[in-house]
Every structure is written in C-alpha cells, then in structure tokens.
Scaffold this motif. Structure first.
Motif, PDB file in Angstrom:
ATOM      1  N   ARG A 101      38.733 -19.080   3.113  1.00  0.00           N
ATOM      2  CA  ARG A 101      38.332 -19.100   4.533  1.00  0.00           C
ATOM      3  C   ARG A 101      37.416 -17.929   4.842  1.00  0.00           C
ATOM      4  O   ARG A 101      36.435 -18.068   5.560  1.00  0.00           O
ATOM      5  N   TRP A 102      37.749 -16.762   4.297  1.00  0.00           N
ATOM      6  CA  TRP A 102      36.934 -15.572   4.557  1.00  0.00           C
ATOM      7  C   TRP A 102      35.520 -15.737   4.018  1.00  0.00           C
ATOM      8  O   TRP A 102      34.560 -15.351   4.680  1.00  0.00           O
ATOM      9  N   ILE A 103      35.367 -16.288   2.813  1.00  0.00           N
ATOM     10  CA  ILE A 103      34.014 -16.409   2.265  1.00  0.00           C
ATOM     11  C   ILE A 103      33.195 -17.394   3.070  1.00  0.00           C
ATOM     12  O   ILE A 103      32.023 -17.145   3.366  1.00  0.00           O
ATOM     13  N   TRP A 104      33.773 -18.525   3.466  1.00  0.00           N
ATOM     14  CA  TRP A 104      33.018 -19.480   4.270  1.00  0.00           C
ATOM     15  C   TRP A 104      32.665 -18.892   5.632  1.00  0.00           C
ATOM     16  O   TRP A 104      31.556 -19.065   6.117  1.00  0.00           O
ATOM     17  N   GLN A 105      33.612 -18.160   6.245  1.00  0.00           N
ATOM     18  CA  GLN A 105      33.318 -17.532   7.537  1.00  0.00           C
ATOM     19  C   GLN A 105      32.271 -16.438   7.369  1.00  0.00           C
ATOM     20  O   GLN A 105      31.394 -16.277   8.201  1.00  0.00           O
ATOM     21  N   THR A 106      32.329 -15.685   6.279  1.00  0.00           N
ATOM     22  CA  THR A 106      31.340 -14.639   6.012  1.00  0.00           C
ATOM     23  C   THR A 106      29.948 -15.250   5.879  1.00  0.00           C
ATOM     24  O   THR A 106      28.970 -14.741   6.448  1.00  0.00           O
ATOM     25  N   LEU A 107      29.843 -16.355   5.129  1.00  0.00           N
ATOM     26  CA  LEU A 107      28.549 -17.031   4.983  1.00  0.00           C
ATOM     27  C   LEU A 107      28.055 -17.572   6.320  1.00  0.00           C
ATOM     28  O   LEU A 107      26.875 -17.450   6.647  1.00  0.00           O
ATOM     29  N   LEU A 108      28.958 -18.135   7.114  1.00  0.00           N
ATOM     30  CA  LEU A 108      28.587 -18.632   8.436  1.00  0.00           C
ATOM     31  C   LEU A 108      28.158 -17.483   9.349  1.00  0.00           C
ATOM     32  O   LEU A 108      27.220 -17.622  10.138  1.00  0.00           O
ATOM     33  N   ASN A 109      28.812 -16.340   9.233  1.00  0.00           N
ATOM     34  CA  ASN A 109      28.426 -15.170  10.032  1.00  0.00           C
ATOM     35  C   ASN A 109      26.984 -14.760   9.755  1.00  0.00           C
ATOM     36  O   ASN A 109      26.293 -14.260  10.632  1.00  0.00           O
ATOM     37  N   GLY A 110      26.542 -14.965   8.519  1.00  0.00           N
ATOM     38  CA  GLY A 110      25.160 -14.645   8.169  1.00  0.00           C
ATOM     39  C   GLY A 110      24.152 -15.603   8.787  1.00  0.00           C
ATOM     40  O   GLY A 110      22.970 -15.274   8.906  1.00  0.00           O
ATOM     41  N   LEU A 111      24.620 -16.768   9.197  1.00  0.00           N
ATOM     42  CA  LEU A 111      23.721 -17.774   9.772  1.00  0.00           C
ATOM     43  C   LEU A 111      23.776 -17.849  11.299  1.00  0.00           C
ATOM     44  O   LEU A 111      22.969 -18.537  11.902  1.00  0.00           O
ATOM     45  N   THR A 112      24.757 -17.197  11.898  1.00  0.00           N
ATOM     46  CA  THR A 112      24.910 -17.237  13.358  1.00  0.00           C
ATOM     47  C   THR A 112      24.707 -15.844  13.930  1.00  0.00           C
ATOM     48  O   THR A 112      24.708 -14.853  13.205  1.00  0.00           O
ATOM     49  N   PHE A 113      24.576 -15.774  15.236  1.00  0.00           N
ATOM     50  CA  PHE A 113      24.396 -14.485  15.900  1.00  0.00           C
ATOM     51  C   PHE A 113      25.691 -13.975  16.510  1.00  0.00           C
ATOM     52  O   PHE A 113      25.687 -13.050  17.297  1.00  0.00           O
ATOM     53  N   TYR A 114      26.783 -14.598  16.169  1.00  0.00           N
ATOM     54  CA  TYR A 114      28.075 -14.213  16.727  1.00  0.00           C
ATOM     55  C   TYR A 114      29.058 -14.014  15.583  1.00  0.00           C
ATOM     56  O   TYR A 114      29.233 -14.902  14.761  1.00  0.00           O
ATOM     57  N   PRO A 115      29.727 -12.831  15.505  1.00  0.00           N
ATOM     58  CA  PRO A 115      30.656 -12.604  14.400  1.00  0.00           C
ATOM     59  C   PRO A 115      31.860 -13.538  14.470  1.00  0.00           C
ATOM     60  O   PRO A 115      32.416 -13.761  15.541  1.00  0.00           O
ATOM     61  N   ASN A 116      32.246 -14.077  13.317  1.00  0.00           N
ATOM     62  CA  ASN A 116      33.399 -14.966  13.193  1.00  0.00           C
ATOM     63  C   ASN A 116      33.332 -16.139  14.157  1.00  0.00           C
ATOM     64  O   ASN A 116      34.301 -16.521  14.795  1.00  0.00           O
ATOM     65  N   PHE A 117      32.159 -16.712  14.234  1.00  0.00           N
ATOM     66  CA  PHE A 117      31.849 -17.817  15.138  1.00  0.00           C
ATOM     67  C   PHE A 117      32.855 -18.961  15.039  1.00  0.00           C
ATOM     68  O   PHE A 117      33.457 -19.374  16.026  1.00  0.00           O
ATOM     69  N   ALA A 118      33.069 -19.479  13.831  1.00  0.00           N
ATOM     70  CA  ALA A 118      33.954 -20.638  13.654  1.00  0.00           C
ATOM     71  C   ALA A 118      35.378 -20.320  14.074  1.00  0.00           C
ATOM     72  O   ALA A 118      36.030 -21.110  14.754  1.00  0.00           O
ATOM     73  N   ARG A 119      35.872 -19.156  13.698  1.00  0.00           N
ATOM     74  CA  ARG A 119      37.237 -18.766  14.055  1.00  0.00           C
ATOM     75  C   ARG A 119      37.387 -18.626  15.561  1.00  0.00           C
ATOM     76  O   ARG A 119      38.377 -19.056  16.139  1.00  0.00           O
ATOM     77  N   GLU A 120      36.402 -18.034  16.219  1.00  0.00           N
ATOM     78  CA  GLU A 120      36.470 -17.840  17.674  1.00  0.00           C
ATOM     79  C   GLU A 120      36.386 -19.169  18.434  1.00  0.00           C
ATOM     80  O   GLU A 120      37.078 -19.365  19.425  1.00  0.00           O
ATOM     81  N   VAL A 121      35.553 -20.095  17.964  1.00  0.00           N
ATOM     82  CA  VAL A 121      35.460 -21.425  18.595  1.00  0.00           C
ATOM     83  C   VAL A 121      36.774 -22.165  18.404  1.00  0.00           C
ATOM     84  O   VAL A 121      37.319 -22.738  19.359  1.00  0.00           O
TER      85      VAL A 121
END
Length: 142
Positions: free
Chosen positions: A109-129
C-alpha cells in the motif's frame, strides 16, 4: 517533510552517518521510541520481541522523498534506517537479531501511495479520499 504528530512541522534534521531523521529541536526519549516500535515476538520463543518501523533507507523512501507514504506511519518521532535502529537498540542496552524488510501488504500500500503521491499535488491523496477527509472535486484546490 511532514512528520508524525506534527502536521505543521516541516524542518527535519538527519544524521549523515546512520540516516535517522527527526524533527529539529525536539528532545527524543530513546526508550519511548524503542517501546513504540516493539511488540511481542513469535509464540514459542520466550522473551522474543518484534521490532517494526518504516525503513527510511528503503527504495520506496528514496524515490518518494517528501511524498513517501510511510512518513506519517512512524509510531514515534524518529524515521529510522537499519543503521539507526541498531544504534537505538544499543543505546537502550539491547541487541537486535536479523533486520529485514519483508514484503507485506502494508508495504505494498505504501509503495502504491508513494507512486501516486508523485503524480498528484496532494500528499497521500488516495488514503485521504478513501477516509473521507478529501473529496475528488476539491482535491485540486490546494
């Protein structure tokens, strides 16, 4: 770089030798830090303890930098590396057995969220949504 329990604090000191990172100007209780990451070990091994903490020296942390998803998952103030974990244990009068980084679901989960964080402008975007603290529509309005 956001840190546990201090969302507004962004200044970090890092040891060049062991790689540990910690909030600047904070007093650290080594026994409390070690207790925060220690739990009972495997059954059948009397006195065995299991130490678990996000690895700041991991491949995941190195590609994520401040977007590393596990940064806020550290149970204490310290963001540990294997070297700093060994020093922490020795400072508390303990010794460690084997240090490893097993492939766990949490790490996945951390690696996928880390990769997503690199593509979005909001930290931990998926987890927060997913937690309902952020909405898709308002996520671009930072």
């Amino acid at each position: 770089m956001p840190l546990p329990d201090d969302a507004d604090e962004t200044i970090v000191d890092r040891c060049e030798d062991c790689g540990v990172a910690l909030p600047r100007g904070r007093d650290v209780n080594l026994e409390r830090e070690l207790a925060a990451i220690t739990s009972r070990g495997k059954q059948g091994e009397p006195g065995a303890e299991l130490v678990q903490a996000p690895n700041r020296a991991s491949w995941q942390a190195s590609i994520g930098l401040e977007g590393w998803a596990a940064i806020r998952e550290a149970p204490g103030l310290l963001l540990l590396t294997p070297s700093s974990l060994d020093l922490l244990a020795r400072g508390a009068g303990r010794s460690l057995g084997r240090i490893s980084s097993p492939a766990t679901r949490r790490a996945q989960r951390w690696i996928w969220q880390t990769l997503l964080n690199g593509l979005t402008f909001y930290p931990n975007f998926a987890r927060e949504v997913r937690a309902g603290r952020l909405r898709w529509a308002s996520a671009s309005k930072l």
